[in-house]
Design a protein around this motif. Structure first.
Motif, mmCIF file in Angstrom:
data_model
loop_
_atom_site.group_PDB
_atom_site.id
_atom_site.type_symbol
_atom_site.label_atom_id
_atom_site.label_comp_id
_atom_site.label_asym_id
_atom_site.label_seq_id
_atom_site.Cartn_x
_atom_site.Cartn_y
_atom_site.Cartn_z
ATOM 1 N N UNK A 262 -0.455 -2.547 -17.197
ATOM 2 C CA UNK A 262 -1.686 -1.974 -17.735
ATOM 3 C C UNK A 262 -2.809 -1.859 -16.716
ATOM 4 N N UNK A 263 -2.670 -2.487 -15.557
ATOM 5 C CA UNK A 263 -3.760 -2.452 -14.582
ATOM 6 C C UNK A 263 -3.397 -1.552 -13.399
ATOM 7 N N UNK A 264 -4.337 -0.726 -12.926
ATOM 8 C CA UNK A 264 -4.038 0.139 -11.772
ATOM 9 C C UNK A 264 -3.563 -0.608 -10.536
ATOM 10 N N UNK A 265 -3.990 -1.859 -10.363
ATOM 11 C CA UNK A 265 -3.512 -2.632 -9.217
ATOM 12 C C UNK A 265 -2.028 -2.952 -9.372
ATOM 13 N N UNK A 266 -1.613 -3.324 -10.574
ATOM 14 C CA UNK A 266 -0.193 -3.573 -10.826
ATOM 15 C C UNK A 266 0.608 -2.295 -10.632
ATOM 16 N N UNK A 267 0.047 -1.161 -11.057
ATOM 17 C CA UNK A 267 0.713 0.121 -10.819
ATOM 18 C C UNK A 267 0.909 0.344 -9.322
ATOM 19 N N UNK A 268 -0.119 0.001 -8.542
ATOM 20 C CA UNK A 268 -0.028 0.172 -7.095
ATOM 21 C C UNK A 268 1.033 -0.711 -6.472
ATOM 22 N N UNK A 269 1.136 -1.950 -6.939
ATOM 23 C CA UNK A 269 2.158 -2.856 -6.419
ATOM 24 C C UNK A 269 3.557 -2.323 -6.707
ATOM 25 N N UNK A 270 3.762 -1.841 -7.924
ATOM 26 C CA UNK A 270 5.075 -1.311 -8.295
ATOM 27 C C UNK A 270 5.397 -0.035 -7.519
ATOM 28 N N UNK A 271 4.391 0.811 -7.310
ATOM 29 C CA UNK A 271 4.610 2.077 -6.615
ATOM 30 C C UNK A 271 4.919 1.888 -5.141
ATOM 31 N N UNK A 272 4.505 0.762 -4.584
ATOM 32 C CA UNK A 272 4.714 0.528 -3.153
ATOM 33 C C UNK A 272 6.045 -0.133 -2.839
ATOM 34 N N UNK A 273 6.847 -0.400 -3.888
ATOM 35 C CA UNK A 273 8.131 -1.068 -3.689
ATOM 36 C C UNK A 273 9.258 -0.062 -3.495
ATOM 37 N N UNK A 274 10.186 -0.318 -2.566
ATOM 38 C CA UNK A 274 11.374 0.541 -2.451
ATOM 39 C C UNK A 274 12.280 0.355 -3.659
ATOM 40 N N UNK A 275 12.982 1.412 -4.024
ATOM 41 C CA UNK A 275 13.837 1.396 -5.204
ATOM 42 C C UNK A 275 15.302 1.417 -4.803
ATOM 43 N N UNK A 281 14.576 9.610 1.345
ATOM 44 C CA UNK A 281 13.652 10.479 2.062
ATOM 45 C C UNK A 281 12.237 10.410 1.488
ATOM 46 N N UNK A 282 12.113 9.799 0.301
ATOM 47 C CA UNK A 282 10.800 9.708 -0.339
ATOM 48 C C UNK A 282 9.992 8.567 0.268
ATOM 49 N N UNK A 283 8.778 8.883 0.688
ATOM 50 C CA UNK A 283 7.933 7.876 1.307
ATOM 51 C C UNK A 283 7.400 6.896 0.262
ATOM 52 N N UNK A 284 7.257 5.625 0.685
ATOM 53 C CA UNK A 284 6.630 4.650 -0.192
ATOM 54 C C UNK A 284 5.147 4.994 -0.346
ATOM 55 N N UNK A 285 4.564 4.637 -1.449
ATOM 56 C CA UNK A 285 3.169 4.970 -1.742
ATOM 57 C C UNK A 285 2.339 3.687 -1.691
ATOM 58 N N UNK A 286 1.713 3.393 -0.559
ATOM 59 C CA UNK A 286 0.929 2.167 -0.449
ATOM 60 C C UNK A 286 -0.383 2.271 -1.222
ATOM 61 N N UNK A 287 -0.974 1.129 -1.517
ATOM 62 C CA UNK A 287 -2.298 1.109 -2.130
ATOM 63 C C UNK A 287 -3.318 1.438 -1.042
#
Length: 354
Positions: A262-275, A281-287
């Motif tokens: 629910x928090x944008x910071x948590x969204x950022x942490x999840x988005x910056x993790x490799x899957x 070829x998709x770049x990681x999205x850092x905060x």
């Protein structure tokens, strides 16, 4: 001894039935540049046999919080206020003698770097056996036997001979196992693991996590697991508390936080993790940006300087001026409405996660 004082107007002890209850914790450090506000208004509970994962970037207050529980801060430069209760016993204002009787006995910590936490001058067996002798009155022979038993329990091969080795004779993974053995030698009720797998390769990391879970089942310990890696937490914790800028910004069960953050910071942490299995070829999205200075923390929401959603909050509310509150139980300290959180996560964040 670090002085802890109760804070006027602190919240009622809603965690009165919890094994560990922390209420309205504040930690301040005096420095030449000013007062570092390392932890602010922090409250949480940990139950017996359960694991709380504390997640956040370096400098978010994770380790500072747990060193405060153990009473390990320098009393000359640290001011701590709030309430800390362990199994009904007030640690607020407890004497150093009381804290020494609890550390290594009722509560223990696995430090992040075993090479610096272990003394190079003493054998592994002596260092494991020392707290056992101190808290039980055991003889040297009994302490040595207990050290061998613990080394065997944590999976060290040939424990009867390796007990006389020095830390430099152990590999990184073996030193971490020895640290776990030392922390568990007196069967503590509370175990704090401060990023115990950060410096280990993934194979050893998985072994350490499995070991902690097995030992928790055996000893029934409550565990606080500190990390910046949500992937580790997913396999380890029952509950998650996300910290940013010295504050808790989101909490809930592991399933709740990872499936519907629910928090944008948590969204950022999840988005910056490799899957695993994702597009390589998709770049990681850092905060974007950097963590805030705790000498001069931002007004309002501490995450607002880095938040891509700060201009989306409803009218009349300012992320830069109004500090959002973290609700009791499941929730996040964010001004976005529940509907906005669901919508932005599903439409914008979830596609990034694959």
């Amino acid at each position: 001894m670090t002085t802890l004082t109760k804070t006027e107007g602190a919240p009622s002890p809603t965690g009165a039935g919890s094994f560990l209850s922390v209420r309205d914790l504040h930690v301040r450090f005096s420095t030449e540049d000013g007062i570092v506000k390392a932890v602010n208004n922090l409250s949480f509970d940990v139950e017996r046999g359960k694991t709380l994962g504390i997640v956040g970037e370096s400098g978010s207050g994770k380790s500072v919080t747990n060193l405060a529980i153990l009473g390990l801060h320098n009393p000359r430069s640290t001011e701590i206020t709030g309430e800390i209760t362990l199994d009904g016993q007030e640690l607020t204002g407890a004497s150093e003698k009381t804290m020494e009787s609890l550390r290594g006995n009722k509560m223990a910590m696995i430090f992040q770097d075993p090479l610096t936490a272990l003394s190079p001058y003493y054998t592994i067996g002596r260092q494991i056996g020392e707290p056992f002798r101190k808290h039980t009155g055991a003889s040297k022979r009994e302490a040595r036997e207990r050290a061998i038993e613990m080394l065997e329990k944590v999976g060290i091969p040939h424990p009867k001979t390796r007990v006389d080795d020095y830390p430099h004779q152990f590999s990184g993974g073996m030193r971490q196992r020895a640290m776990i053995a030392m922390a568990l030698v007196c069967d503590p009720d509370l175990l704090i693991a401060d990023e115990p797998t950060t410096a280990l390769d993934v194979t050893v990391q998985a072994q350490i996590l499995d070991l902690l879970k097995d030992l928790q089942q055996e000893f029934g310990s409550a565990i606080i697991f500190i990390t910046h890696d949500l992937g580790v937490i997913a396999n380890m914790a029952d509950d998650i508390m996300v910290m940013y800028g010295g504050r808790a910004v989101e909490r809930g069960t592991t399933g709740e936080v990872l499936r519907a953050p629910q928090h944008p910071y948590t969204w950022g942490l999840l988005s910056s993790m490799p899957r695993l299995g994702g597009d390589v070829s998709q770049k990681l999205r850092p905060i974007e940006g950097t963590p805030p200075s705790l000498l001069n923390p931002p007004s309002g929401c501490p995450f607002h300087p880095r938040c891509e959603f700060k201009d989306k909050v409803p009218g009349g509310v300012s992320c830069t001026g109004d500090r959002p509150l973290l609700p009791e139980g499941r929730g996040a300290a964010c001004h976005l409405t529940p509907e906005q959180k669901r919508t932005y996560f599903i439409e914008q964040i979830k596609p990034r996660l694959g």
